[in-house]
Design a protein around this motif. Structure first.
Motif, PDB file in Angstrom:
ATOM      1  N   LEU A 176       0.829  -1.213   0.000  1.00 29.66           N
ATOM      2  CA  LEU A 176       0.000   0.000   0.000  1.00 29.66           C
ATOM      3  C   LEU A 176       0.860   1.258   0.000  1.00 29.66           C
ATOM      4  CD1 LEU A 176      -2.786  -1.066   2.526  1.00 29.66           C
ATOM      5  CD2 LEU A 176      -3.007  -0.822   0.047  1.00 29.66           C
ATOM      6  N   ILE A 177       1.967   1.222   0.732  1.00 24.07           N
ATOM      7  CA  ILE A 177       2.862   2.379   0.761  1.00 24.07           C
ATOM      8  C   ILE A 177       3.480   2.615  -0.615  1.00 24.07           C
ATOM      9  CG2 ILE A 177       5.049   3.243   1.690  1.00 24.07           C
ATOM     10  CD1 ILE A 177       4.313   1.829   4.321  1.00 24.07           C
ATOM     11  N   GLN A 178       3.913   1.524  -1.252  1.00 25.15           N
ATOM     12  CA  GLN A 178       4.520   1.657  -2.579  1.00 25.15           C
ATOM     13  C   GLN A 178       3.508   2.204  -3.587  1.00 25.15           C
ATOM     14  OE1 GLN A 178       6.305  -1.922  -4.117  1.00 25.15           O
ATOM     15  NE2 GLN A 178       7.790  -0.747  -5.290  1.00 25.15           N
ATOM     16  N   ALA A 179       2.264   1.743  -3.499  1.00 26.93           N
ATOM     17  CA  ALA A 179       1.229   2.248  -4.404  1.00 26.93           C
ATOM     18  C   ALA A 179       0.962   3.732  -4.149  1.00 26.93           C
ATOM     19  CB  ALA A 179      -0.053   1.434  -4.224  1.00 26.93           C
ATOM     20  N   PHE A 180       0.998   4.123  -2.879  1.00 29.50           N
ATOM     21  CA  PHE A 180       0.790   5.530  -2.511  1.00 29.50           C
ATOM     22  C   PHE A 180       1.868   6.423  -3.128  1.00 29.50           C
ATOM     23  CE2 PHE A 180       1.989   8.883   0.564  1.00 29.50           C
ATOM     24  CZ  PHE A 180       0.822   9.653   0.552  1.00 29.50           C
ATOM     25  N   LEU A 181       3.119   5.983  -3.041  1.00 24.19           N
ATOM     26  CA  LEU A 181       4.226   6.790  -3.562  1.00 24.19           C
ATOM     27  C   LEU A 181       4.344   6.723  -5.077  1.00 24.19           C
ATOM     28  CD1 LEU A 181       6.866   5.904  -0.847  1.00 24.19           C
ATOM     29  CD2 LEU A 181       5.882   8.160  -1.233  1.00 24.19           C
ATOM     30  N   ALA A 182       3.792   5.683  -5.671  1.00 22.57           N
ATOM     31  CA  ALA A 182       3.913   5.508  -7.128  1.00 22.57           C
ATOM     32  C   ALA A 182       3.286   6.667  -7.889  1.00 22.57           C
ATOM     33  CB  ALA A 182       3.273   4.191  -7.551  1.00 22.57           C
ATOM     34  N   GLU A 183       2.284   7.311  -7.295  1.00 20.79           N
ATOM     35  CA  GLU A 183       1.646   8.449  -7.979  1.00 20.79           C
ATOM     36  C   GLU A 183       2.636   9.589  -8.194  1.00 20.79           C
ATOM     37  OE1 GLU A 183      -1.953  11.731  -7.373  1.00 20.79           O
ATOM     38  OE2 GLU A 183      -1.763  10.060  -5.973  1.00 20.79           O
ATOM     39  N   SER A 184       3.481   9.836  -7.173  1.00 22.19           N
ATOM     40  CA  SER A 184       4.464  10.906  -7.348  1.00 22.19           C
ATOM     41  C   SER A 184       5.568  10.481  -8.316  1.00 22.19           C
ATOM     42  CB  SER A 184       5.062  11.314  -5.995  1.00 22.19           C
ATOM     43  OG  SER A 184       5.931  10.329  -5.494  1.00 22.19           O
ATOM     44  N   VAL A 185       5.971   9.196  -8.254  1.00 20.66           N
ATOM     45  CA  VAL A 185       7.004   8.702  -9.166  1.00 20.66           C
ATOM     46  C   VAL A 185       6.541   8.805 -10.618  1.00 20.66           C
ATOM     47  CG1 VAL A 185       8.370   6.678  -9.835  1.00 20.66           C
ATOM     48  CG2 VAL A 185       8.017   7.190  -7.421  1.00 20.66           C
ATOM     49  N   SER A 186       5.261   8.628 -10.834  1.00 25.88           N
ATOM     50  CA  SER A 186       4.730   8.705 -12.201  1.00 25.88           C
ATOM     51  C   SER A 186       4.855  10.102 -12.793  1.00 25.88           C
ATOM     52  CB  SER A 186       3.267   8.257 -12.236  1.00 25.88           C
ATOM     53  OG  SER A 186       2.431   9.193 -11.559  1.00 25.88           O
ATOM     54  N   GLU A 187       5.158  11.098 -11.943  1.00 28.35           N
ATOM     55  CA  GLU A 187       5.359  12.458 -12.439  1.00 28.35           C
ATOM     56  C   GLU A 187       6.703  12.628 -13.129  1.00 28.35           C
ATOM     57  OE1 GLU A 187       3.191  15.013 -12.273  1.00 28.35           O
ATOM     58  OE2 GLU A 187       1.657  13.817 -11.263  1.00 28.35           O
ATOM     59  N   ILE A 188       7.615  11.660 -12.952  1.00 29.46           N
ATOM     60  CA  ILE A 188       8.925  11.734 -13.615  1.00 29.46           C
ATOM     61  C   ILE A 188       8.728  11.656 -15.120  1.00 29.46           C
ATOM     62  CG2 ILE A 188      11.135  10.538 -13.956  1.00 29.46           C
ATOM     63  CD1 ILE A 188      10.980   9.665 -11.034  1.00 29.46           C
ATOM     64  N   GLY A 189       9.172  12.690 -15.826  1.00 28.54           N
ATOM     65  CA  GLY A 189       8.902  12.779 -17.256  1.00 28.54           C
ATOM     66  C   GLY A 189       9.630  11.745 -18.088  1.00 28.54           C
ATOM     67  N   LYS A 190      10.809  11.318 -17.639  1.00 31.64           N
ATOM     68  CA  LYS A 190      11.571  10.304 -18.378  1.00 31.64           C
ATOM     69  C   LYS A 190      11.156   8.943 -17.824  1.00 31.64           C
ATOM     70  CE  LYS A 190      16.165   9.718 -20.405  1.00 31.64           C
ATOM     71  NZ  LYS A 190      15.708  10.112 -21.750  1.00 31.64           N
ATOM     72  N   GLU A 191      10.192   8.310 -18.493  1.00 33.71           N
ATOM     73  CA  GLU A 191       9.537   7.132 -17.941  1.00 33.71           C
ATOM     74  C   GLU A 191      10.492   5.975 -17.666  1.00 33.71           C
ATOM     75  OE1 GLU A 191       6.237   5.989 -20.320  1.00 33.71           O
ATOM     76  OE2 GLU A 191       5.218   7.935 -20.165  1.00 33.71           O
ATOM     77  N   GLU A 192      11.553   5.854 -18.452  1.00 30.93           N
ATOM     78  CA  GLU A 192      12.463   4.723 -18.266  1.00 30.93           C
ATOM     79  C   GLU A 192      13.218   4.795 -16.938  1.00 30.93           C
ATOM     80  OE1 GLU A 192      14.371   7.323 -21.575  1.00 30.93           O
ATOM     81  OE2 GLU A 192      12.380   6.886 -20.765  1.00 30.93           O
TER      82      GLU A 192
END
Length: 438
Positions: free
Chosen positions: A407-423
């Protein structure tokens, strides 16, 4: 007027003892710059909680740390202790050990024409006038005592310059390795980044400490983007458990330029990441995003100020934090829309998970708007792990620890998805998973 003489005096005496050993001492302009910066710092002192922007963060512990001559000596760090985060051959690589450039650990072969990457100290020796010009672009340190302190003591740092229309073909990986094997030390890295019109670069910056000894890192970053330039800048702060890490970014964005930033903070006993962006012409955009994971008694301060100085500029900020044990988080975000900055679009969001009753978050989002045709929003929230979701995962056979980590990882994944360089997103998710596995 001095703010705190007890905390300021040790740095002043250290400066008097060390200034002749610092780079550029033979250059009159550099000596003048350092002396003026030290005078400014002496007048202001280290920031205390009497300053509004520092009311939640206390630097008093720094009086226990000393800047020593040993910090100026090369450290015996081998390549296996400065590991790359990226597969071999996929990135250009710059390594700094205790603030000093290590060409033997770096890999800058095959840089494109019109791209300069290297050491600020080296350039100061070879072409001092260029360093003088780069520093002059961000010379106002009157209300930034930590930048003044950095200017007085700066020794080395990353130099990145792109001529107009140039593109850095690979990610530039910048690794800062800190090892206090020779005793307590402090260093002030100064990073100078200048992108010409229409140029483009991606930086992956990693700060790591090799042992649990106390040390202090005070970084200052001067960044200028010309028209239509793009900089993707992603950072991982994983300093040693007893370190203090402060970083100040001062950025100037010209018309239609774009800064995409993300910072993951997982290390240091106390850290503060301060970002000041000035959007000076129409079409300038910046994304300031990040995540922070703290445990034990760690303290993490994220402070941002975005000045919209021209019409049709935009910013987006998404920060998410996880606080465990007796850790403490600080989020201060201020968006300033000046009178002439009509049609500004600003968004700011901070969400925090508190894993214990003793964890604490101090949040202060601010919108300061002097124009009437704008679209701005901000929001902050703090809460516990969703108990219904936790129950559901446990009913599917997961242990409480595994379910909570998911659940914590899913919570933080939203902010990580903001990284423009997806790789690069998977790399940050792996760092989060490593933290959760401890």
């Amino acid at each position: 007027m001095k703010q705190d003489n007890v905390m300021t005096t040790p740095f002043v005496s250290q400066y008097d003892n060390l200034k002749q050993a610092l780079p550029g001492y033979s250059q009159p302009w550099m000596t003048t710059l350092r002396d003026r910066a030290m005078e400014s710092f002496t007048q202001a002192g280290l920031p205390t909680q009497r300053r509004e922007s520092w009311k939640y963060t206390n630097l008093r512990g720094l009086q226990q740390l000393e800047l020593t001559e040993r910090a100026l000596e090369p450290q015996p760090i081998s390549i296996d202790r400065a590991p790359s985060l990226l597969p071999e051959g996929t990135a250009h690589r710059v390594v700094f050990v205790n603030g000093g450039f290590r060409p033997d650990l770096s890999d800058l072969a095959g840089l494109p024409e019109g791209v300069i990457v290297g050491s600020v100290a080296d350039l100061a020796e070879r072409e001092p006038q260029r360093v003088e010009a780069l520093l002059a672009a961000h010379s106002d340190v009157e209300d930034q005592p930590l930048v003044a302190l950095n200017t007085a003591f700066m020794r080395d740092g990353l130099l990145l310059e792109l001529e107009a229309g140039r593109k850095l073909d690979r990610v530039l990986e910048v690794i800062h390795v800190n090892s206090a094997e020779n005793g307590v030390f402090a260093h002030n890295a100064r990073n100078l980044i200048s992108l010409g019109a229409g140029s483009e670069a991606t930086i992956l910056e990693h700060h790591t400490g090799l042992n649990g000894t106390a040390y202090y890192i005070n970084a200052a970053n001067d960044m200028t983007l010309a028209e239509d330039a793009t900089l993707r800048h992603y950072r991982i702060q994983a300093e040693g458990t007893n370190a203090v890490h402060t970083s100040t970014m001062n950025g100037h964005l010209s018309g239609n330029s774009f800064y995409d930033g993300y910072t993951l903070s997982i290390g240091a006993a106390l850290s503060r990441n301060e970002t000041n962006m000035k959007l000076t012409a129409a079409g300038a955009r910046c994304h300031l995003n990040g995540g922070y994971l703290m445990r034990d008694k760690q303290h993490c301060d994220t402070t941002t100020v975005v000045d919209h100085l021209s019409p049709q500029t935009s910013c987006r900020e998404v920060f998410k934090g996880v606080l465990d044990d007796r850790s403490r988080g600080v989020f201060q975000g201020r968006i300033v829309v000046h009178p002439e900055a009509q049609q500004t679009d600003g968004h700011q969001l901070n969400k925090v998970l508190l894993l214990t009753d003793t964890a604490e978050i101090n949040a202060k989002p601010e919108l300061e708007i002097y124009a009437d045709d704008v679209k701005c929003s901000h929001g902050c929230s703090a809460g516990e792990v969703d108990h219904d979701a936790l129950f559901y995962l446990r009913s599917r056979g997961l242990s409480e620890t595994s379910a909570k980590a998911l659940l914590i990882q899913a919570f933080l994944a939203e902010s990580v998805s903001e990284i423009g360089k997806e790789e690069l997103q998977d790399l940050f998710l792996e760092k989060i998973s490593d933290w959760l596995a401890i």
